[in-house]
Write a protein that holds these residues in place. Structure first.
Motif, PDB file in Angstrom:
ATOM      1  N   PRO A  56      40.057  47.606  27.105  1.00 47.95           N
ATOM      2  CA  PRO A  56      38.827  48.376  27.345  1.00 47.95           C
ATOM      3  C   PRO A  56      37.591  47.473  27.420  1.00 47.95           C
ATOM      4  O   PRO A  56      37.400  46.588  26.590  1.00 47.95           O
ATOM      5  CB  PRO A  56      38.749  49.316  26.133  1.00 47.95           C
ATOM      6  N   GLY A  57      36.798  47.690  28.476  1.00 49.35           N
ATOM      7  CA  GLY A  57      35.569  46.938  28.687  1.00 49.35           C
ATOM      8  C   GLY A  57      35.735  45.641  29.447  1.00 49.35           C
ATOM      9  O   GLY A  57      34.749  45.052  29.879  1.00 49.35           O
ATOM     10  N   GLN A  58      36.962  45.164  29.620  1.00 50.66           N
ATOM     11  CA  GLN A  58      37.173  43.909  30.347  1.00 50.66           C
ATOM     12  C   GLN A  58      36.801  44.063  31.814  1.00 50.66           C
ATOM     13  O   GLN A  58      36.090  43.238  32.375  1.00 50.66           O
ATOM     14  CB  GLN A  58      38.627  43.465  30.218  1.00 50.66           C
ATOM     15  N   LEU A  59      37.305  45.110  32.441  1.00 57.86           N
ATOM     16  CA  LEU A  59      36.962  45.444  33.821  1.00 57.86           C
ATOM     17  C   LEU A  59      36.376  46.840  33.810  1.00 57.86           C
ATOM     18  O   LEU A  59      36.912  47.742  33.162  1.00 57.86           O
ATOM     19  CB  LEU A  59      38.197  45.367  34.721  1.00 57.86           C
ATOM     20  N   GLU A  97      50.095  41.860  36.694  1.00 61.73           N
ATOM     21  CA  GLU A  97      49.822  40.481  37.084  1.00 61.73           C
ATOM     22  C   GLU A  97      50.958  39.991  37.970  1.00 61.73           C
ATOM     23  O   GLU A  97      52.107  39.978  37.549  1.00 61.73           O
ATOM     24  CB  GLU A  97      49.735  39.580  35.853  1.00 61.73           C
ATOM     25  N   LEU A  98      50.627  39.607  39.174  1.00 63.22           N
ATOM     26  CA  LEU A  98      51.610  38.986  40.061  1.00 63.22           C
ATOM     27  C   LEU A  98      51.616  37.481  39.858  1.00 63.22           C
ATOM     28  O   LEU A  98      52.537  36.789  40.296  1.00 63.22           O
ATOM     29  CB  LEU A  98      51.321  39.344  41.515  1.00 63.22           C
ATOM     30  N   VAL A  99      50.569  36.981  39.218  1.00 62.36           N
ATOM     31  CA  VAL A  99      50.465  35.592  38.786  1.00 62.36           C
ATOM     32  C   VAL A  99      50.154  35.654  37.293  1.00 62.36           C
ATOM     33  O   VAL A  99      49.127  36.223  36.895  1.00 62.36           O
ATOM     34  CB  VAL A  99      49.355  34.837  39.554  1.00 62.36           C
ATOM     35  N   GLU A 100      51.014  35.096  36.495  1.00 61.25           N
ATOM     36  CA  GLU A 100      50.861  35.180  35.049  1.00 61.25           C
ATOM     37  C   GLU A 100      49.514  34.616  34.592  1.00 61.25           C
ATOM     38  O   GLU A 100      49.086  33.558  35.045  1.00 61.25           O
ATOM     39  CB  GLU A 100      51.996  34.423  34.351  1.00 61.25           C
ATOM     40  N   LEU A 125      44.929  38.140  34.758  1.00 62.52           N
ATOM     41  CA  LEU A 125      44.081  39.207  34.222  1.00 62.52           C
ATOM     42  C   LEU A 125      43.084  38.667  33.210  1.00 62.52           C
ATOM     43  O   LEU A 125      41.925  39.097  33.184  1.00 62.52           O
ATOM     44  CB  LEU A 125      44.932  40.321  33.614  1.00 62.52           C
ATOM     45  N   ALA A 126      43.479  37.715  32.405  1.00 61.95           N
ATOM     46  CA  ALA A 126      42.580  37.138  31.397  1.00 61.95           C
ATOM     47  C   ALA A 126      41.381  36.435  32.035  1.00 61.95           C
ATOM     48  O   ALA A 126      40.344  36.260  31.391  1.00 61.95           O
ATOM     49  CB  ALA A 126      43.346  36.156  30.509  1.00 61.95           C
ATOM     50  N   GLN A 127      41.511  36.051  33.295  1.00 60.63           N
ATOM     51  CA  GLN A 127      40.423  35.367  34.005  1.00 60.63           C
ATOM     52  C   GLN A 127      39.442  36.334  34.664  1.00 60.63           C
ATOM     53  O   GLN A 127      38.463  35.901  35.263  1.00 60.63           O
ATOM     54  CB  GLN A 127      41.013  34.454  35.077  1.00 60.63           C
TER      55      GLN A 127
END
Length: 168
Positions: free
Chosen positions: A131-134, A149-152, A155-157
Motif C-alpha cells: 500500500p502506497g508504493q504505487l 514481476e516478469l523480471v525479479e 517492483l521494488a524499483q
C-alpha cells in the motif's frame, strides 16, 4: 453433444463489438467508473498482448493489456479479463491469462499490474502491491491491486503514480 475446440488468437478489430457486449454483460454500466477503466480510457490496448477466445465462431472470452506508466517507468495494466458467463469454469480465463503473460514476457516487458481478486490471480504469480508504493488515479481496494514481476525485483524499483499512456 459435439465438443467445439477453443481457439485463442490476437484480438482483431472485428472482435471489438462482441467484446464490448461481453464486457457489458459481465461488468454492467458501472465499469466506466472503476479506476481500472479510467487507466485504460483513451489508451489503446497493446495489440501483441491482447487476446480473444472463441468456441467455433462464438467469442467466449477476452483479455486486454494496456501500457501504463508506473512510477515513471513503463509497465502493463492487465484487464479486463472476461469470460462469457455460459462458459465460466472451463479454464478459458486461465488460458487467456497464460497466453497474455507469456506474450508479455517474450516481448521483454518487466511488470504487469491489475486490479482483481487476489486468490484467483495468485495462481499466475500475482501478489499484492505494498500500500502506497504505487498510487492509482482513483480508489481501489489495496488488497486487489496486484503485480506480477516478469523480471525479479523490478517492483521494488517502482514507486509513485500509475498513469495512463494516452495515444496521440
Amino acid at each position: 453433444m459435439t465438443s467445439l475446440p477453443l481457439t485463442i488468437r490476437h484480438e482483431l478489430p472485428a472482435d471489438a463489438a462482441a467484446i464490448e457486449r461481453l464486457h457489458e454483460r459481465a461488468f454492467g454500466p458501472g465499469r466506466f467508473a472503476r479506476t481500472a477503466f479510467r487507466l485504460r480510457e483513451g489508451a489503446a490496448p497493446a495489440a501483441d498482448l491482447t487476446f480473444a477466445s472463441h468456441v467455433g465462431t462464438f467469442l467466449v472470452g477476452s483479455v486486454r493489456v494496456t501500457p501504463v506508466s508506473a512510477g515513471g517507468s513503463p509497465a502493463l495494466m492487465l484487464g479486463p479479463l472476461t469470460v462469457d458467463p455460459a462458459f465460466e469454469g472451463r479454464g478459458i480465463g486461465a488460458a487467456l491469462m497464460n497466453r497474455s503473460i507469456d506474450a508479455a514476457r517474450e516481448a521483454g516487458h518487466d511488470l504487469i499490474m491489475l486490479i482483481g481478486d487476489a486468490p484467483y490471480y495468485a495462481r499466475f504469480g500475482f501478489k499484492p502491491i505494498r500500500p502506497g508504493q504505487l498510487v492509482l488515479p482513483g480508489p481501489a481496494d489495496p488488497a486487489r491491486f496486484l503485480a506480477l514481476e516478469l523480471v525479479e525485483g523490478v517492483l521494488a524499483q517502482r514507486s509513485g503514480a500509475v498513469m495512463p499512456l494516452r495515444a496521440g
